[in-house]
Write a protein that holds these residues in place. Structure first.
Motif, PDB file in Angstrom:
ATOM      1  N   TYR A 190       0.843  -1.191   0.000  1.00  0.00           N
ATOM      2  CA  TYR A 190       0.000   0.000   0.000  1.00  0.00           C
ATOM      3  C   TYR A 190       0.877   1.240   0.000  1.00  0.00           C
ATOM      4  O   TYR A 190       1.795   1.365   0.812  1.00  0.00           O
ATOM      5  N   CYS A 191       0.587   2.153  -0.924  1.00  0.00           N
ATOM      6  CA  CYS A 191       1.245   3.458  -0.976  1.00  0.00           C
ATOM      7  C   CYS A 191       0.222   4.485  -0.516  1.00  0.00           C
ATOM      8  O   CYS A 191      -0.719   4.806  -1.256  1.00  0.00           O
ATOM      9  N   HIS A 192       0.387   4.968   0.709  1.00  0.00           N
ATOM     10  CA  HIS A 192      -0.589   5.887   1.283  1.00  0.00           C
ATOM     11  C   HIS A 192      -0.676   7.195   0.509  1.00  0.00           C
ATOM     12  O   HIS A 192      -1.779   7.708   0.266  1.00  0.00           O
ATOM     13  N   GLN A 193       0.445   7.749   0.134  1.00  0.00           N
ATOM     14  CA  GLN A 193       0.445   9.032  -0.559  1.00  0.00           C
ATOM     15  C   GLN A 193      -0.381   8.982  -1.846  1.00  0.00           C
ATOM     16  O   GLN A 193      -1.095   9.921  -2.169  1.00  0.00           O
ATOM     17  N   ALA A 194      -0.313   7.869  -2.568  1.00  0.00           N
ATOM     18  CA  ALA A 194      -1.060   7.718  -3.821  1.00  0.00           C
ATOM     19  C   ALA A 194      -2.380   6.980  -3.616  1.00  0.00           C
ATOM     20  O   ALA A 194      -3.154   6.834  -4.559  1.00  0.00           O
ATOM     21  N   ARG A 195      -2.625   6.531  -2.399  1.00  0.00           N
ATOM     22  CA  ARG A 195      -3.810   5.719  -2.107  1.00  0.00           C
ATOM     23  C   ARG A 195      -3.929   4.593  -3.130  1.00  0.00           C
ATOM     24  O   ARG A 195      -4.935   4.433  -3.819  1.00  0.00           O
ATOM     25  N   LEU A 196      -2.881   3.800  -3.188  1.00  0.00           N
ATOM     26  CA  LEU A 196      -2.775   2.733  -4.169  1.00  0.00           C
ATOM     27  C   LEU A 196      -2.441   1.415  -3.477  1.00  0.00           C
ATOM     28  O   LEU A 196      -1.464   1.333  -2.732  1.00  0.00           O
ATOM     29  N   VAL A 197      -3.270   0.412  -3.713  1.00  0.00           N
ATOM     30  CA  VAL A 197      -3.029  -0.936  -3.224  1.00  0.00           C
ATOM     31  C   VAL A 197      -2.501  -1.766  -4.385  1.00  0.00           C
ATOM     32  O   VAL A 197      -3.031  -1.710  -5.493  1.00  0.00           O
ATOM     33  N   ILE A 198      -1.465  -2.527  -4.120  1.00  0.00           N
ATOM     34  CA  ILE A 198      -0.897  -3.428  -5.113  1.00  0.00           C
ATOM     35  C   ILE A 198      -1.057  -4.846  -4.576  1.00  0.00           C
ATOM     36  O   ILE A 198      -0.591  -5.164  -3.482  1.00  0.00           O
ATOM     37  N   GLU A 199      -1.744  -5.665  -5.352  1.00  0.00           N
ATOM     38  CA  GLU A 199      -1.976  -7.050  -4.968  1.00  0.00           C
ATOM     39  C   GLU A 199      -1.215  -7.969  -5.911  1.00  0.00           C
ATOM     40  O   GLU A 199      -1.218  -7.765  -7.123  1.00  0.00           O
ATOM     41  N   VAL A 200      -0.569  -8.956  -5.339  1.00  0.00           N
ATOM     42  CA  VAL A 200       0.095 -10.003  -6.114  1.00  0.00           C
ATOM     43  C   VAL A 200      -0.698 -11.274  -5.839  1.00  0.00           C
ATOM     44  O   VAL A 200      -0.698 -11.790  -4.728  1.00  0.00           O
TER      45      VAL A 200
ATOM     46  N   ILE B  48       2.317   7.888 -10.498  1.00  0.00           N
ATOM     47  CA  ILE B  48       2.476   9.214 -11.115  1.00  0.00           C
ATOM     48  C   ILE B  48       1.119   9.806 -11.463  1.00  0.00           C
ATOM     49  O   ILE B  48       0.833  10.973 -11.166  1.00  0.00           O
ATOM     50  N   ASN B  49       0.250   9.009 -12.098  1.00  0.00           N
ATOM     51  CA  ASN B  49      -1.067   9.509 -12.501  1.00  0.00           C
ATOM     52  C   ASN B  49      -1.918   9.895 -11.306  1.00  0.00           C
ATOM     53  O   ASN B  49      -2.609  10.912 -11.334  1.00  0.00           O
ATOM     54  N   ARG B  50      -1.862   9.114 -10.244  1.00  0.00           N
ATOM     55  CA  ARG B  50      -2.679   9.426  -9.076  1.00  0.00           C
ATOM     56  C   ARG B  50      -2.160  10.650  -8.328  1.00  0.00           C
ATOM     57  O   ARG B  50      -2.946  11.445  -7.821  1.00  0.00           O
ATOM     58  N   LEU B  51      -0.859  10.828  -8.287  1.00  0.00           N
ATOM     59  CA  LEU B  51      -0.314  12.007  -7.612  1.00  0.00           C
ATOM     60  C   LEU B  51      -0.502  13.267  -8.455  1.00  0.00           C
ATOM     61  O   LEU B  51      -0.673  14.361  -7.909  1.00  0.00           O
ATOM     62  N   LYS B  52      -0.490  13.106  -9.762  1.00  0.00           N
ATOM     63  CA  LYS B  52      -0.664  14.240 -10.663  1.00  0.00           C
ATOM     64  C   LYS B  52      -2.106  14.765 -10.620  1.00  0.00           C
ATOM     65  O   LYS B  52      -2.338  15.961 -10.670  1.00  0.00           O
ATOM     66  N   SER B  53      -3.045  13.868 -10.520  1.00  0.00           N
ATOM     67  CA  SER B  53      -4.451  14.222 -10.530  1.00  0.00           C
ATOM     68  C   SER B  53      -5.213  13.371  -9.525  1.00  0.00           C
ATOM     69  O   SER B  53      -5.948  12.465  -9.900  1.00  0.00           O
ATOM     70  N   PRO B  54      -5.039  13.671  -8.246  1.00  0.00           N
ATOM     71  CA  PRO B  54      -5.641  12.832  -7.212  1.00  0.00           C
ATOM     72  C   PRO B  54      -7.175  12.927  -7.220  1.00  0.00           C
ATOM     73  O   PRO B  54      -7.726  14.034  -7.250  1.00  0.00           O
ATOM     74  N   PRO B  55      -7.865  11.784  -7.222  1.00  0.00           N
ATOM     75  CA  PRO B  55      -9.340  11.806  -7.233  1.00  0.00           C
ATOM     76  C   PRO B  55      -9.936  12.247  -5.899  1.00  0.00           C
ATOM     77  O   PRO B  55     -11.127  12.510  -5.822  1.00  0.00           O
TER      78      PRO B  55
ATOM     79  N   LYS C  98       4.098  -0.400 -14.675  1.00  0.00           N
ATOM     80  CA  LYS C  98       2.672  -0.162 -14.421  1.00  0.00           C
ATOM     81  C   LYS C  98       2.450   0.475 -13.056  1.00  0.00           C
ATOM     82  O   LYS C  98       1.604   1.360 -12.908  1.00  0.00           O
ATOM     83  N   ILE C  99       3.191   0.038 -12.054  1.00  0.00           N
ATOM     84  CA  ILE C  99       3.062   0.626 -10.719  1.00  0.00           C
ATOM     85  C   ILE C  99       3.514   2.079 -10.742  1.00  0.00           C
ATOM     86  O   ILE C  99       2.829   2.961 -10.207  1.00  0.00           O
ATOM     87  N   ASN C 100       4.656   2.350 -11.357  1.00  0.00           N
ATOM     88  CA  ASN C 100       5.147   3.732 -11.453  1.00  0.00           C
ATOM     89  C   ASN C 100       4.151   4.633 -12.167  1.00  0.00           C
ATOM     90  O   ASN C 100       3.886   5.755 -11.726  1.00  0.00           O
TER      91      ASN C 100
END
Length: 79
Positions: free
Chosen positions: A9-19, A69-76, A63-65
């Protein structure tokens, strides 16, 4: 909301990565519902199979990068 444990989990980007391993093949509906629940809190979930990570890690990292980048550039969730 249920309690979920994410692989990464990347809190700053609010992104969960599942394997996902083979178990996820039989719980696709649960995984979809979990993703929908997390999206209510502006958390995006991206999934990769074990095989993708093992055999194509460069593509996974790219894909993660891109997602970060997209979420930090334009956070929903606004700033």
């Amino acid at each position: 909301m249920d309690i979920f444990i994410a692989d990464f989990y990347c809190h700053q980007a609010r992104l969960v990565i599942e394997v996902d391993g083979k178990i996820h093949e039989s719980q696709k509906e649960y995984d979809r519902g979990r993703s929908v629940e997390l999206e209510r809190f502006y958390i995006q979930v991206i999934r990769f199979s074990n095989q993708e990570v093992e055999n194509n890690i460069d593509n996974v990292i790219e894909k993660i990068n891109t997602a970060i980048i997209n979420r930090l550039k334009s956070p929903p969730w606004g700033i």
